[in-house]
Design a protein around this motif. Structure first.
Motif, PDB file in Angstrom:
ATOM      1  N   SER A 194       0.824  -1.205   0.000  1.00 39.91           N
ATOM      2  CA  SER A 194       0.000   0.000   0.000  1.00 39.91           C
ATOM      3  C   SER A 194       0.860   1.257   0.000  1.00 39.91           C
ATOM      4  O   SER A 194       0.593   2.210  -0.748  1.00 39.91           O
ATOM      5  CB  SER A 194      -0.926  -0.008   1.217  1.00 39.91           C
ATOM      6  N   ASN A 195       1.893   1.273   0.826  1.00 41.50           N
ATOM      7  CA  ASN A 195       2.715   2.481   0.933  1.00 41.50           C
ATOM      8  C   ASN A 195       3.714   2.627  -0.204  1.00 41.50           C
ATOM      9  O   ASN A 195       4.057   3.748  -0.595  1.00 41.50           O
ATOM     10  CB  ASN A 195       3.447   2.484   2.274  1.00 41.50           C
ATOM     11  N   LEU A 196       4.178   1.515  -0.749  1.00 45.96           N
ATOM     12  CA  LEU A 196       5.154   1.592  -1.837  1.00 45.96           C
ATOM     13  C   LEU A 196       4.512   1.980  -3.162  1.00 45.96           C
ATOM     14  O   LEU A 196       5.113   2.725  -3.954  1.00 45.96           O
ATOM     15  CB  LEU A 196       5.878   0.253  -1.989  1.00 45.96           C
ATOM     16  N   PHE A 197       3.316   1.481  -3.401  1.00 43.77           N
ATOM     17  CA  PHE A 197       2.741   1.619  -4.746  1.00 43.77           C
ATOM     18  C   PHE A 197       1.428   2.411  -4.810  1.00 43.77           C
ATOM     19  O   PHE A 197       1.038   2.862  -5.879  1.00 43.77           O
ATOM     20  CB  PHE A 197       2.507   0.238  -5.355  1.00 43.77           C
ATOM     21  N   PHE A 198       0.709   2.559  -3.677  1.00 43.00           N
ATOM     22  CA  PHE A 198      -0.626   3.153  -3.739  1.00 43.00           C
ATOM     23  C   PHE A 198      -0.814   4.306  -2.744  1.00 43.00           C
ATOM     24  O   PHE A 198      -1.933   4.575  -2.321  1.00 43.00           O
ATOM     25  CB  PHE A 198      -1.696   2.082  -3.505  1.00 43.00           C
ATOM     26  N   GLN A 199       0.281   4.942  -2.339  1.00 40.01           N
ATOM     27  CA  GLN A 199       0.220   6.096  -1.431  1.00 40.01           C
ATOM     28  C   GLN A 199      -0.597   5.809  -0.167  1.00 40.01           C
ATOM     29  O   GLN A 199      -1.361   6.651   0.331  1.00 40.01           O
ATOM     30  CB  GLN A 199      -0.374   7.332  -2.139  1.00 40.01           C
ATOM     31  N   GLY A 200      -0.474   4.590   0.348  1.00 39.57           N
ATOM     32  CA  GLY A 200      -1.139   4.228   1.591  1.00 39.57           C
ATOM     33  C   GLY A 200      -2.593   3.847   1.445  1.00 39.57           C
ATOM     34  O   GLY A 200      -3.298   3.647   2.451  1.00 39.57           O
ATOM     35  N   GLN A 201      -3.101   3.728   0.223  1.00 40.00           N
ATOM     36  CA  GLN A 201      -4.506   3.386   0.012  1.00 40.00           C
ATOM     37  C   GLN A 201      -4.674   1.891  -0.282  1.00 40.00           C
ATOM     38  O   GLN A 201      -3.710   1.151  -0.437  1.00 40.00           O
ATOM     39  CB  GLN A 201      -5.053   4.208  -1.158  1.00 40.00           C
ATOM     40  N   TYR A 202      -5.941   1.463  -0.333  1.00 39.86           N
ATOM     41  CA  TYR A 202      -6.358   0.100  -0.724  1.00 39.86           C
ATOM     42  C   TYR A 202      -5.858  -0.986   0.255  1.00 39.86           C
ATOM     43  O   TYR A 202      -5.681  -2.135  -0.130  1.00 39.86           O
ATOM     44  CB  TYR A 202      -5.860  -0.233  -2.140  1.00 39.86           C
ATOM     45  N   LYS A 203      -5.637  -0.601   1.509  1.00 38.27           N
ATOM     46  CA  LYS A 203      -5.151  -1.610   2.465  1.00 38.27           C
ATOM     47  C   LYS A 203      -6.155  -2.745   2.643  1.00 38.27           C
ATOM     48  O   LYS A 203      -5.782  -3.927   2.662  1.00 38.27           O
ATOM     49  CB  LYS A 203      -4.848  -0.955   3.818  1.00 38.27           C
ATOM     50  N   LYS A 204      -7.425  -2.418   2.792  1.00 39.52           N
ATOM     51  CA  LYS A 204      -8.439  -3.461   2.996  1.00 39.52           C
ATOM     52  C   LYS A 204      -8.533  -4.372   1.771  1.00 39.52           C
ATOM     53  O   LYS A 204      -8.683  -5.595   1.905  1.00 39.52           O
ATOM     54  CB  LYS A 204      -9.792  -2.827   3.297  1.00 39.52           C
ATOM     55  N   THR A 205      -8.453  -3.775   0.585  1.00 38.96           N
ATOM     56  CA  THR A 205      -8.548  -4.568  -0.640  1.00 38.96           C
ATOM     57  C   THR A 205      -7.360  -5.513  -0.781  1.00 38.96           C
ATOM     58  O   THR A 205      -7.520  -6.691  -1.112  1.00 38.96           O
ATOM     59  CB  THR A 205      -8.612  -3.636  -1.863  1.00 38.96           C
ATOM     60  N   ILE A 206      -6.158  -5.002  -0.511  1.00 37.69           N
ATOM     61  CA  ILE A 206      -4.955  -5.834  -0.617  1.00 37.69           C
ATOM     62  C   ILE A 206      -5.016  -6.977   0.387  1.00 37.69           C
ATOM     63  O   ILE A 206      -4.713  -8.133   0.058  1.00 37.69           O
ATOM     64  CB  ILE A 206      -3.690  -4.980  -0.405  1.00 37.69           C
ATOM     65  N   MET A 207      -5.419  -6.667   1.626  1.00 39.76           N
ATOM     66  CA  MET A 207      -5.489  -7.699   2.660  1.00 39.76           C
ATOM     67  C   MET A 207      -6.528  -8.757   2.294  1.00 39.76           C
ATOM     68  O   MET A 207      -6.289  -9.966   2.465  1.00 39.76           O
ATOM     69  CB  MET A 207      -5.839  -7.075   4.017  1.00 39.76           C
ATOM     70  N   PHE A 208      -7.668  -8.329   1.771  1.00 40.93           N
ATOM     71  CA  PHE A 208      -8.714  -9.277   1.373  1.00 40.93           C
ATOM     72  C   PHE A 208      -8.230 -10.196   0.253  1.00 40.93           C
ATOM     73  O   PHE A 208      -8.426 -11.413   0.306  1.00 40.93           O
ATOM     74  CB  PHE A 208      -9.969  -8.522   0.931  1.00 40.93           C
ATOM     75  N   LEU A 209      -7.575  -9.614  -0.758  1.00 38.74           N
ATOM     76  CA  LEU A 209      -7.076 -10.428  -1.873  1.00 38.74           C
ATOM     77  C   LEU A 209      -5.990 -11.402  -1.397  1.00 38.74           C
ATOM     78  O   LEU A 209      -5.940 -12.550  -1.843  1.00 38.74           O
ATOM     79  CB  LEU A 209      -6.529  -9.528  -2.974  1.00 38.74           C
ATOM     80  N   HIS A 210      -5.137 -10.935  -0.494  1.00 39.49           N
ATOM     81  CA  HIS A 210      -4.092 -11.800   0.062  1.00 39.49           C
ATOM     82  C   HIS A 210      -4.713 -13.010   0.753  1.00 39.49           C
ATOM     83  O   HIS A 210      -4.317 -14.156   0.506  1.00 39.49           O
ATOM     84  CB  HIS A 210      -3.239 -11.002   1.041  1.00 39.49           C
ATOM     85  N   GLU A 211      -5.681 -12.767   1.645  1.00 41.71           N
ATOM     86  CA  GLU A 211      -6.309 -13.862   2.384  1.00 41.71           C
ATOM     87  C   GLU A 211      -7.091 -14.786   1.458  1.00 41.71           C
ATOM     88  O   GLU A 211      -7.122 -16.004   1.653  1.00 41.71           O
ATOM     89  CB  GLU A 211      -7.227 -13.303   3.474  1.00 41.71           C
TER      90      GLU A 211
END
Length: 483
Positions: free
Chosen positions: A377-394
């Motif tokens: 989120s912080n490297l590529f999306f300026q700290g956004q989409y944390k919930k989406t990334i976590m959901f896709l990971h799980e």
């Protein structure tokens, strides 16, 4: 860590995804160097002694013990020894029944006559095994826990691979050039199958054990074997040579093997077990994690060092409620039973492989998901989409585990060497369709993932280990102290 996880998953997907093969014959180079010839396996197979240490009655004990007798292996090259530590053990009638049923085979029962004479250290399993190890008439030993079932072709495939240094279909040593590492231990992926498919409180521990071994443990266990960067050996099912182990103990006594010989007293202790042939295994009675220490000894032997190998076979432990011999036995297996087992072995590993134990929380989906989500989120999306990334990971992790679970369960008992005389255990076959259902599988998977970090914290905060109703403590030299 994600690379490691999918390395293990890929190996399972390609090497465990099908019925176990049927090696009826082997092709070898003829003396003239041009024409291959086919020879019978009986001509090249070495003799094997199966050692099964037994204490008390485990779920489906008779079926598990009988599975080793029914191995598809030349009977004249097979010896089976059941080891019991005292004459009052309730498992003895079951063993005697099997010996009577198969009196045409080389099957025997050994019972310790004196606790003092057979007590070499705090590890009760090694104390129990030592008499069988000494009485084994063949150099190759198969140490097989009493509570696991094995398919009928497991031994045959394992010995062929041990003799030819083949790990899951790949040669690890070239006998012509001398390059590579010979396989010194053949071992098999340990699985546990809950006999009762319910998610009741009294059976949740069994379901969690089943989930852990089919998913998280299997991936990493298979990865470490394939990567061959260090020995990773579970003691449920190990095949090695007595001569190799005795040689390793000799080197320990000389101070030549690191990790074990970190004190002068260790070398002195090992020296007492090299004077008489057939006593090498007794040295490892000082350790609770004897399986890992034996693996280290064989791996690091400067004369005969090697690596571990697999065949795509698994060993299956039935857990939970069951019946034995027509008599009802009720084995409750609650959440805390599972937690206590995980805590116990994490504490053992904390002393034996500290670095791997410290990073273990990052092998679980939730913690590594938090790390990965924060980083991406912080490297590529300026700290956004944390919930989406976590959901896709799980979601991806869950799909991977579900796929792996189905592969291992579907083919756990599919062996091309099965016949009408071979056991096909109900505890594997009866509930397969129920276990496949996502509605039954998912809640157990979620609960196991949630419990992973709290269990690790509990393990790191204590030092005492309770094993078979006996308290132990691991000393800094890796030896166990019975409290």
């Amino acid at each position: 860590m994600m690379f490691i996880i999918y390395y293990g998953f890929t190996e399972i997907y390609f090497k465990f995804n099908g019925p176990k093969y049927k090696p009826l014959e082997v092709q070898v180079q003829s003396n003239d160097g041009d024409v291959d010839k086919i020879i019978d396996l009986d001509d090249i197979l070495e003799g094997v002694t199966i050692l099964r240490p037994i204490k008390g009655i485990d779920p489906e004990l008779e079926i598990c013990l009988e599975s080793s007798i029914l191995q598809k292996y030349p009977s004249e090259k097979l010896q089976i020894i059941f080891c019991v530590e005292n004459s009052q053990d309730p498992a003895i009638p079951i063993i005697e029944k099997l010996i009577k049923r198969y009196n045409h085979l080389d099957v025997e029962l050994l019972i310790d006559e004196s606790y003092e004479d057979n007590h070499f250290g705090p590890n009760p399993k090694i104390n129990n095994l030592a008499k069988g190890y000494k009485m084994a008439k063949f150099d190759i030993i198969w140490v097989l826990d009493s509570n696991v079932f094995v398919n009928p072709g497991t031994l045959l495939r394992s010995i062929i691979n041990l003799q030819k240094s083949i790990d899951n279909g790949r040669e690890t040593f070239n006998f012509d050039t001398g390059k590579g590492n010979k396989i010194k231990i053949m071992h098999h992926v340990p699985l546990a199958v809950s006999i009762n498919n319910s998610n009741t409180l009294g059976n949740l521990g069994a379901r969690l054990d089943e989930m852990f071994l089919f998913t998280s443990h299997a991936k990493f266990y298979v990865f470490f074997n394939k990567a061959s960067i260090a020995p990773c050996v579970n003691g449920k099912s190990n095949i090695y040579r007595k001569s190799d182990l005795d040689s390793s103990v000799m080197e320990i006594s000389k101070g030549q093997i690191p990790l074990i010989n970190n004190r002068e007293s260790i070398a002195k202790a090992a020296s007492t077990f090299v004077k008489t042939p057939g006593e090498g295994i007794r040295f490892f009675s000082r350790y609770i994690g004897e399986d890992n220490m034996i693996g280290i000894a064989l791996w690091n032997d400067p004369n005969n060092g090697g690596r571990t190998g697999m065949t795509g076979d698994v060993v299956i432990q039935p857990i939970g409620g069951s019946t034995n011999n027509g008599l009802p036995f009720h084995y409750t297996n609650k959440i805390m039973d599972y937690v206590n087992r995980r805590v116990r072995w994490l504490r053992v590993r904390k002393y034996m492989v500290l670095a791997a134990t410290l990073v273990e929380p990052t092998t679980e989906s939730l913690l590594i998901g938090v790390f990965g989500t924060y980083g991406l989120s912080n490297l590529f999306f300026q700290g956004q989409y944390k919930k989406t990334i976590m959901f896709l990971h799980e979601l991806i992790w869950c799909i991977t585990d579900y796929t792996q679970f189905k592969i291992l369960l579907k083919f756990a008992n599919q062996d091309k060497l099965h016949d009408n005389q071979t056991i096909s255990p109900y505890f594997i076959n009866d509930h397969i369709e129920e276990k496949y259902k996502l509605i039954n599988w998912l809640p157990i998977w979620i609960l196991r993932e949630i419990l992973a970090l709290p269990i690790w914290i509990m393990a790191m905060c204590g030092t005492e280990i309770d094993w078979r109703n006996r308290p132990f403590k691991i000393r800094t030299d890796l030896c166990a102290e019975e409290l």
